[in-house]
Scaffold this active site. Structure first.
Site, short mmCIF file in Angstrom:
data_model
loop_
_atom_site.label_atom_id
_atom_site.label_comp_id
_atom_site.label_asym_id
_atom_site.label_seq_id
_atom_site.Cartn_x
_atom_site.Cartn_y
_atom_site.Cartn_z
N LYS A 36 0.80 -1.23 0.00
CA LYS A 36 0.00 0.00 0.00
C LYS A 36 0.83 1.28 0.00
CE LYS A 36 -0.68 0.21 4.99
NZ LYS A 36 -1.36 -0.42 6.11
N ARG A 131 -7.60 0.31 16.84
CA ARG A 131 -7.99 0.58 15.47
C ARG A 131 -9.04 -0.49 15.17
NH1 ARG A 131 -3.96 1.00 10.30
NH2 ARG A 131 -4.70 -1.12 9.96
C1 LIG Z 1 -0.56 -1.27 6.61
C2 LIG Z 1 -0.93 -2.53 7.23
C3 LIG Z 1 0.05 -3.51 7.44
C4 LIG Z 1 1.51 -3.29 7.12
O1 LIG Z 1 2.11 -2.48 8.10
P1 LIG Z 1 3.67 -2.17 8.10
O2 LIG Z 1 3.90 -1.46 9.37
O3 LIG Z 1 3.93 -1.32 6.90
O4 LIG Z 1 4.38 -3.46 8.03
C5 LIG Z 1 -0.35 -4.71 8.00
N1 LIG Z 1 -1.64 -4.93 8.33
C6 LIG Z 1 -2.60 -4.02 8.15
C7 LIG Z 1 -4.00 -4.34 8.55
C8 LIG Z 1 -2.29 -2.79 7.58
O5 LIG Z 1 -3.25 -1.88 7.40
#
Ligand SMILES: *Cc1c(COP(=O)(O)O)cnc(C)c1O
Length: 359
Positions: A36, A131
């Site tokens: 992302k 969250r």
């Molecule tokens: C963005 C995201 C991740 C990845 O997080 P990083 O800190 O970039 O490794 C994993 N799980 C969810 C649900 C996310 O939204």
């Protein structure tokens, strides 16, 4: 390519992905490579797969569309709980989605039925980061209510930490996830293929051997792309922290005071700036600004350079201590924080160049 430019070294991304995937696989943990922060760049997705990640994960369907249109054949995991308005597209584009709401699961089941498919779902539990997620006490009753929805397969359980509340993964909170997974397996009468123990903030625990047995999946973004774990933003040993670099061109270099001259009102963003008198400074301006990037997240690569601040289109640097004089036309490089990379990738003003620099 014109400046400012974001250069992404795909061999460094592949190296980081391989380093982390190997470490995870050695402990029986599979890895979702999270795309992302790169807006689902197919180049980055390919580098992650080349490094050995087991699936691709993103929060946005349009990023899946982009990767799939580029011909990337992989397992796709949707990280953000689906909007009711997109369930049909979720079933079409994602193999698995993370979920927290009964109403959404019902809608996904109906959509999957209409499309003659089975959609795989992972239920997220909130272990305190506040969250997304089902509260642990509600989890088993929730599972009982949704487990017989047709056209869905319950693939697992997961947690997300260190994103909103800053909560760090520990053997205790991840142990709670494993315990819930065991209870879920008793309800479902099959072992869960996915017990997803978090994101890049779980890396320190992985490397210290502190991940409780039973966790078999991690979702890694920042640690692959920027080479950092995310509880303290320390570099991951052996990983590149400069796979992504911002390059900008110097348009002015002058010696000026460090204190503005005159009566201070507001800056371009409505703040009243505060300055410290550090005498005369050699100052450079790079043609990049807040419209392109998050200035606070930039770290100069060349030594002796300090970011003083900036406005929409100008980045102001103190180059007094630079061992080589900075000149107009020079190209300076910066590594990026997660926030700066996110903004850079999203900016239409930044050229993006994918290279394969190292072997
Ligand atoms: C963005 C995201 C991740 C990845 O997080 P990083 O800190 O970039 O490794 C994993 N799980 C969810 C649900 C996310 O939204």
């Amino acid at each position: 390519m014109p400046y400012p430019k974001l250069t992404v070294d795909l061999s460094k991304i592949a190296h980081n992905a391989k380093l982390l995937a190997d470490q995870a696989h050695a402990r029986g943990i599979s890895v979702a490579g999270v795309t992302k922060v790169t807006c689902g760049a197919p180049e980055v997705a390919r580098a992650m797969l080349q490094g050995g990640v087991d699936m691709l994960a993103d929060t946005r369907l349009r990023n899946f569309r982009k990767m799939q249109a580029a011909g990337i054949d992989a397992l796709y995991l949707l990280l953000r709980a689906p909007m009711l308005s997109e369930v049909e597209e979720v079933v079409r584009l994602a193999d698995i989605s993370l979920n927290t709401e009964e109403e959404t699961l019902k809608a996904l089941s109906l959509a999957a039925g209409r499309l003659n498919k089975t959609h795989r779902v992972v239920l997220m539990v909130d272990l305190g980061d506040l969250r997304e997620g089902i509260w642990p006490d509600d989890f088993i009753p929730f599972l009982r209510r949704v487990k017989d929805l047709p056209h869905l397969h319950f693939d697992g359980i997961g947690v997300n930490l260190t994103c909103y509340g800053g909560i760090i993964p520990t053997p205790e909170n991840l142990g709670k996830l494993v315990a819930l997974a065991k209870e879920a397996e008793e309800v479902l009468h099959y072992p869960l293929p996915i017990v997803s123990g978090g994101n890049s903030s779980s890396l320190l625990l992985l490397q210290s051997g502190g991940i409780p047995p039973g966790i078999n999946h991690l979702r890694l973004g920042e640690s692959i792309v920027l080479g950092r774990e995310t509880t303290r933003r320390e570099p991951v040993p052996g990983a590149y922290v400069d796979a992504c670099v911002l390059q900008g061109e110097v348009i002015e270099v002058k010696t000026k005071p460090s204190l503005p001259v005159g009566i201070i009102g507001q800056d371009a963003f409505g703040h009243v700036p505060v300055f410290q008198d550090r005498g005369l400074m050699r100052r450079a301006i790079v043609a990049v600004g807040r419209q392109d990037i998050a200035i606070d997240g930039l770290t100069p690569v060349q030594p002796g350079i300090e970011v003083l601040g900036g406005s929409s289109d100008h980045l102001i640097l103190n180059v007094t201590a630079s061992p080589t004089p900075v000149r107009v036309g020079d190209v300076l490089e910066f590594t990026l924080s997660y926030g700066a990379l996110l903004a850079a990738m999203t900016s239409p003003y930044l050229a993006k160049e994918y290279v394969s620099g190292t072997g």
